[in-house]
Each structure stands twice: as structure tokens, then as C-alpha cells.
Write a protein that holds these residues in place. Structure first.
Motif, PDB file in Angstrom:
ATOM      1  N   SER A   8      43.965  29.326  37.027  1.00 16.50           N
ATOM      2  CA  SER A   8      44.337  29.637  35.522  1.00 16.50           C
ATOM      3  C   SER A   8      42.939  30.131  34.877  1.00 16.50           C
ATOM      4  O   SER A   8      41.931  29.296  35.467  1.00 16.50           O
ATOM      5  CB  SER A   8      44.882  28.434  34.970  1.00 16.50           C
ATOM      6  N   VAL A   9      43.161  31.095  34.284  1.00  8.37           N
ATOM      7  CA  VAL A   9      41.962  31.421  33.146  1.00  8.37           C
ATOM      8  C   VAL A   9      42.492  31.530  31.856  1.00  8.37           C
ATOM      9  O   VAL A   9      43.384  31.958  31.495  1.00  8.37           O
ATOM     10  CB  VAL A   9      41.277  32.865  33.540  1.00  8.37           C
ATOM     11  N   SER A  10      41.514  31.348  30.762  1.00  5.06           N
ATOM     12  CA  SER A  10      42.344  31.134  29.572  1.00  5.06           C
ATOM     13  C   SER A  10      41.020  31.514  28.420  1.00  5.06           C
ATOM     14  O   SER A  10      39.725  31.265  28.941  1.00  5.06           O
ATOM     15  CB  SER A  10      42.907  29.843  28.889  1.00  5.06           C
ATOM     16  N   TYR A  11      41.396  32.268  27.471  1.00  6.35           N
ATOM     17  CA  TYR A  11      40.181  32.554  26.488  1.00  6.35           C
ATOM     18  C   TYR A  11      40.855  32.300  25.244  1.00  6.35           C
ATOM     19  O   TYR A  11      41.607  33.026  24.950  1.00  6.35           O
ATOM     20  CB  TYR A  11      39.966  34.093  26.812  1.00  6.35           C
ATOM     21  N   ASP A  12      40.001  31.332  24.280  1.00  3.31           N
ATOM     22  CA  ASP A  12      40.745  31.006  23.180  1.00  3.31           C
ATOM     23  C   ASP A  12      42.096  30.620  23.181  1.00  3.31           C
ATOM     24  O   ASP A  12      42.447  29.660  24.021  1.00  3.31           O
ATOM     25  CB  ASP A  12      40.413  32.185  22.245  1.00  3.31           C
ATOM     26  N   ARG A  13      42.962  31.206  22.446  1.00  5.95           N
ATOM     27  CA  ARG A  13      44.471  30.926  22.766  1.00  5.95           C
ATOM     28  C   ARG A  13      45.168  31.706  23.477  1.00  5.95           C
ATOM     29  O   ARG A  13      46.343  31.802  23.725  1.00  5.95           O
ATOM     30  CB  ARG A  13      44.997  31.521  20.962  1.00  5.95           C
ATOM     31  N   PHE A  14      44.544  32.745  24.402  1.00 12.16           N
ATOM     32  CA  PHE A  14      45.247  33.430  25.470  1.00 12.16           C
ATOM     33  C   PHE A  14      44.810  32.696  26.912  1.00 12.16           C
ATOM     34  O   PHE A  14      43.988  32.176  27.143  1.00 12.16           O
ATOM     35  CB  PHE A  14      44.547  34.778  25.423  1.00 12.16           C
ATOM     36  N   PHE A  15      46.029  33.154  27.675  1.00 15.88           N
ATOM     37  CA  PHE A  15      45.907  32.565  28.878  1.00 15.88           C
ATOM     38  C   PHE A  15      46.808  33.284  29.952  1.00 15.88           C
ATOM     39  O   PHE A  15      47.524  34.186  29.460  1.00 15.88           O
ATOM     40  CB  PHE A  15      46.431  31.122  28.900  1.00 15.88           C
ATOM     41  N   ILE A  16      46.079  33.210  31.242  1.00 14.80           N
ATOM     42  CA  ILE A  16      46.877  34.037  32.426  1.00 14.80           C
ATOM     43  C   ILE A  16      46.912  32.973  33.660  1.00 14.80           C
ATOM     44  O   ILE A  16      45.840  31.933  33.800  1.00 14.80           O
ATOM     45  CB  ILE A  16      46.088  35.248  32.804  1.00 14.80           C
ATOM     46  N   GLY A  17      47.740  33.022  34.443  1.00 10.59           N
ATOM     47  CA  GLY A  17      47.801  32.086  35.672  1.00 10.59           C
ATOM     48  C   GLY A  17      48.500  30.738  35.298  1.00 10.59           C
ATOM     49  O   GLY A  17      49.507  30.750  34.680  1.00 10.59           O
ATOM     50  N   ALA A  18      48.201  29.607  36.024  1.00 11.04           N
ATOM     51  CA  ALA A  18      48.755  28.413  35.716  1.00 11.04           C
ATOM     52  C   ALA A  18      48.705  27.970  34.052  1.00 11.04           C
ATOM     53  O   ALA A  18      47.601  27.949  33.921  1.00 11.04           O
ATOM     54  CB  ALA A  18      48.567  27.624  36.859  1.00 11.04           C
ATOM     55  N   ASN A  19      49.675  27.431  33.586  1.00 13.70           N
ATOM     56  CA  ASN A  19      49.603  26.699  32.362  1.00 13.70           C
ATOM     57  C   ASN A  19      50.365  25.644  32.214  1.00 13.70           C
ATOM     58  O   ASN A  19      51.760  25.815  32.222  1.00 13.70           O
ATOM     59  CB  ASN A  19      49.650  27.673  31.265  1.00 13.70           C
ATOM     60  N   PRO A  20      49.885  24.445  31.765  1.00 18.38           N
ATOM     61  CA  PRO A  20      50.863  23.409  31.678  1.00 18.38           C
ATOM     62  C   PRO A  20      51.739  23.288  30.584  1.00 18.38           C
ATOM     63  O   PRO A  20      52.871  22.929  30.545  1.00 18.38           O
ATOM     64  CB  PRO A  20      49.892  22.063  31.634  1.00 18.38           C
ATOM     65  N   ASP A  21      51.296  23.951  29.519  1.00 14.06           N
ATOM     66  CA  ASP A  21      52.295  23.894  28.412  1.00 14.06           C
ATOM     67  C   ASP A  21      53.388  24.913  28.620  1.00 14.06           C
ATOM     68  O   ASP A  21      54.583  24.592  28.164  1.00 14.06           O
ATOM     69  CB  ASP A  21      51.380  24.463  27.033  1.00 14.06           C
ATOM     70  N   ALA A  22      53.179  26.036  29.282  1.00 12.25           N
ATOM     71  CA  ALA A  22      54.205  27.054  29.634  1.00 12.25           C
ATOM     72  C   ALA A  22      54.938  26.427  30.872  1.00 12.25           C
ATOM     73  O   ALA A  22      55.816  26.990  31.354  1.00 12.25           O
ATOM     74  CB  ALA A  22      53.430  28.352  29.981  1.00 12.25           C
ATOM     75  N   ALA A  23      54.592  25.534  31.562  1.00 14.01           N
ATOM     76  CA  ALA A  23      55.236  24.959  32.696  1.00 14.01           C
ATOM     77  C   ALA A  23      55.298  25.948  33.709  1.00 14.01           C
ATOM     78  O   ALA A  23      56.648  26.003  34.448  1.00 14.01           O
ATOM     79  CB  ALA A  23      56.273  24.125  32.382  1.00 14.01           C
TER      80      ALA A  23
END
Length: 288
Positions: free
Chosen positions: A85-100
Motif C-alpha cells: 500500500s501507498v497513501s498520501y494524506d487522504r488518498f490511498f492505493i493498494g491494500a487498505n484496511p478501512d476499505a477492506a
């Protein structure tokens, strides 16, 4: 004050990730796999060159899981899944636990000390169901990967985290819509170790239930199973237990076991062999 806020946000994000370690949707595709066995936690917020917290976060990891061959199966299979996963501030790509999800692209629409609300496009990492998975599936056809639109919300208060999500197929592969809701309690018996447990449920649309549990006339002729029509409704009840151990600032290891019980038309489907389902697995992630 800034240091206190940073610590609070870190705990909230880690709690969110832990909640997904103990949540299971249906143990039948990548979305539910990520919900049931996700053991990611947010890294500590690192200062940038100016001394302020960096908006960038990265994690790399993988897991090994055991889950039913298909929803309602009596046999199980092993899968190796990536978690990058990679995230920048409020944006994310890849694995994300909140998005499951192990493969997502999205953003947080709102965040504060208790709430996180976001939207994402997710995609299945593995094939959800193949005829070759089990002899019982012969003649039923494969369930294809698809893209999903998701709206999710996570609320954390002290040691309790609640998560709800709505996911719908946007690629026309008859995967329908699912709604999940889970509540998780966590306990830290020692520094670095967090244990969790909690119940959850899933509602599924008629398209989803028909795809996984229905048998149309053509499928009946090919498979020999009697015809069956599945309608929308409560699809699953579940209870999960898990734990995450942080090794230093960068390494996490996690384990989870999820116990699920199919409900509604899923229990009457001729495809279903067993209404009780168990999934378990271990994960390791490097956070930086």
C-alpha cells in the motif's frame, strides 16, 4: 499538542487496521478474504525534512490464508496474498484496511478523532470461484473477477471499533451488492500486542446470492444439481478473533480466525455442503 495529536491518530489508524483483521464478510472472494484476514496497521507518523509529519505512508507484506473452496464448501484451500500500500494524506492505493481490500484506489471524505468515512474502487486480486476448485462446482461456470465501488465508514471509541460498508459490482459481472457491519473490541495485554474479537453480519442482494448460490436451468442441466433461485437477504453471521504484534517501529505480524454461519437462501442452496465456515491465516507487513 502536536505530538499528542500524532499519537492519537496513529492509534486510531492502527485500531482500524486491527478491526479488519477480525472482520469476515463471506470468505468467498478477495473482498471477503481481505476483510476476514487483514493484518495491516499504520506505521508511526514519520517527520519530514522540515520536522512536520510526512503525508506519505508505505507498507509491504504478504499473508498465507486457509479458507473454504467456495461459499458453503466443506473443503478448504490455501492462498498466498500480497499486501502492498501507498497513501498520501487522504488518498490511498493498494491494500487498505478501512476499505477492506488488497487492491483499491480511493480517498477519505471525512476524518476526525473518531470517524473515518471514505470511498474507493476495488478489484479482486484472485479469481473468486472456478469450476476447477471443486467437483461440486462442475457445470456451474466460473465467478469472474470484478471491480467494485465502495463506500465505507469506521467509528472508533476507546477500545471499540465499528465498521460498515456498501460494495456494488460496477463491471457487469453479476456480483451484485453487499452490505457489511462489524463491531470489534480490542485489548492490549502487553506493549506491542493487541488482541481483538467481535461479531458481524452481511446482507447480500439477489444478484450476489444468485451468482454464488443460485442454479439456473442451464447450470442445472450441466451440473445435475436441481434448479434453485436465491433472493436477497441476510447472508452471513460471524465472529472473529485475532491479534497483531508490532516488532519495533516497522514490522507487524498478525493472525486471525473467523467463524461464519451462512443464513437465508444460502443455507438451502443445493451448492452448499456446509453452512458453518472457518477461515484463518497469518500476515507479516513492513511499515515505512
Amino acid at each position: 499538542m502536536i505530538e499528542v495529536s500524532m499519537r492519537c491518530m496513529t492509534k486510531l489508524l492502527a485500531g482500524s487496521a486491527l478491526s479488519l483483521c477480525a472482520v469476515t464478510a463471506m470468505a468467498d472472494d478477495t473482498l471477503s478474504l481481505s476483510e476476514s484476514l487483514f493484518a495491516l496497521a499504520a506505521p508511526e507518523i514519520q517527520p519530514g525534512p522540515s520536522g512536520t509529519p510526512s503525508p506519505w505512508r508505505f507498507s509491504v507484506g504478504a499473508g498465507v490464508v486457509n479458507l473454504p473452496k467456495f461459499p458453503g464448501a466443506s473443503g478448504t484451500k490455501w492462498e498466498v496474498v500480497p499486501a502492498v500500500s501507498v497513501s498520501y494524506d487522504r488518498f490511498f492505493i493498494g491494500a487498505n484496511p478501512d476499505a477492506a481490500s488488497f487492491l483499491s484506489l480511493g480517498a477519505y471524505l471525512y476524518r476526525d478523532n473518531n470517524w473515518r468515512v471514505g470511498a474507493a474502487i476495488t478489484y479482486d486480486v484472485i479469481e473468486p470461484r472456478n469450476e476447477s476448485d471443486d467437483s461440486r462446482l462442475h457445470g456451474l461456470g466460473d465467478v469472474k473477477r470484478t471491480a467494485h465501488a465502495e463506500l465505507f465508514g469506521v467509528y472508533t471509541y476507546q477500545f471499540v471499533t465499528a465498521r460498515a460498508s456498501v460494495l456494488t459490482d460496477i463491471a457487469g459481472n453479476d456480483r451484485g451488492t453487499v452490505v457489511t457491519f462489524d463491531v470489534l473490541g480490542k485489548y492490549e495485554p502487553m506493549p506491542g500486542l493487541t488482541l481483538s474479537a467481535g461479531p458481524g453480519l452481511t446482507w447480500a442482494s439477489s444478484d450476489y446470492n444468485e451468482t454464488y448460490f443460485g442454479v439456473n436451468a442451464e447450470q442445472s442441466a450441466r451440473s445435475g444439481l436441481p434448479g434453485f433461485s436465491a433472493s436477497s437477504g441476510l447472508n452471513q453471521l460471524r465472529f472473529s478473533v485475532g491479534g497483531i504484534y508490532r516488532i519495533g517501529r516497522h514490522w507487524n505480524v498478525g493472525a486471525n480466525a473467523a467463524f461464519a454461519w451462512l443464513r437465508g437462501d444460502a443455507t438451502d442452496s443445493p451448492i452448499t455442503e456446509k453452512t458453518s465456515q472457518i477461515s484463518y491465516g497469518i500476515f507479516c507487513t513492513y511499515l515505512f
